[in-house]
Scaffold this motif. Sequence first.
Motif: not given
Lengths: 216, 216
Positions: B7-12, B50-56, B82-83, B121-124
């Motif tokens: 997972i990657i998290i983007v938040d200021d 960089m490769a995409l993570p499962a979810i952003i 998948k965001v 889970d559902t997004v995956l």
Amino acid sequence: MIKTHEIIIVDDHLLFARSLASLVDSYDEYTVKYTFQNGSELVAKLASGMALPAIILLDVKMPVMDGIATMKWLKKYKPEAKVIALSMEDEEKTILNMLRNGAKGYLLKDIQPSLLKKALDTVLEQGYFHTEKVTTTLMKSLDPESNSNKEIQLKENEIRFIKLACEEKTYKEIADEMFLSPKTIDGYRQHLFEILGVKNRIGLVLYAIKNGIVEI
Amino acid sequence: MIKTHEIIIVDDHLLFARSLASLVDSYDEYTVKYTFQNGSELVAKLASGMALPAIILLDVKMPVMDGIATMKWLKKYKPEAKVIALSMEDEEKTILNMLRNGAKGYLLKDIQPSLLKKALDTVLEQGYFHTEKVTTTLMKSLDPESNSNKEIQLKENEIRFIKLACEEKTYKEIADEMFLSPKTIDGYRQHLFEILGVKNRIGLVLYAIKNGIVEI
DNA sequence: TTAAAAAACAGGAAAAACCCCTTTTTAAAA
DNA sequence: TTTTAAAAAGGGGTTTTTCCTGTTTTTTAA
């Protein structure tokens, strides 16, 4: 045996609250006892006899009972509570209001997580913790040159009026809704223009929004 | 061997980001690979291979490069990403904008933490996840009856006028400042009242603030 | 080039907002 | 109980906003 300090988190954004709990729990010395969604929940628990935790992490902006209202209650009934305020905004007024009501620290939510740990430690050891930013704000507020230091105290009816003035209503309609004469409303208007230093109703609306009197 | 999804998290808000990371890491199936403070950082990394993570997990409101801008980039260069959008506000417009640009889910930050797990889970599994709230918004936006679907396009001058109308100025003063006849200004006013569905200047100011035409 | 559309501008008038100053009512203090 | 202060209400006025119905000018597109 490691003694762990109990922490309570109060924040209406559950996801943030629980995430923060998860972070705090990852520190050996701290453990999150409760997370509440607003000040009322915290106050209810404390009022019904729950012991104070080592530190309360209190969000400033919440519906129902916000940080400032909660601080005021705590100041009155649990003055020994150690509270660190959490906030998105760095509005000078809000910061001062929280500190004036006894908050031991003020953290912006965009800080480095390590700073939270430091804040917790420092508050326990020294009783308070303030970042550069807050210190600067404090200093500025003590500067007698800065005139913006006197808190404006609005009457109940004035606030009711302001809220209605922030809708698309005429003063006549507001008068009807408040069961008062249009002349009384006009009096409120004039008085508010003066003490808030605004020139017209637009200014009043902007003031109300900037100061959180109305939500938009 | 349990396979964990990255997972990657983007938040200021670093504190939130790291806290959230802490929560996500507590799930066996997920592990946080990076946390970024804004869209640019994410984009830079992705652009450099960089490769995409499962979810952003992507915050909507950020300085520098916000959620919508980031989604637009992703839609163009990494459409398979998948965001899940994270947001404080439940403003219809923002939600639609994110979904229109390919977000697979939209979570408000005040949700139950368990819902985050479910969303991941559902997004995956299914490729998307939407709460009741978002579904309702979507439905409403598709409803042809709902007139609120046509984006209101304001003229340059109308925007200039609105901005000035959000200050404590008379229309006469605004006319002077825009080098136009007061009558033209009155025309703008009348036209805007109509297309924005407001009754008076207060309504105009509120509209401007709600829609980010002016900063307060 | 010309017709149509949009933008700019206007007159006039009612409604609302704004302003100043006075009186009555209410509540609190001396 | 009298004095004082604040809140509520009112009188009467000016300015601004709002509304309606136009005309003229400029821009756009056929």
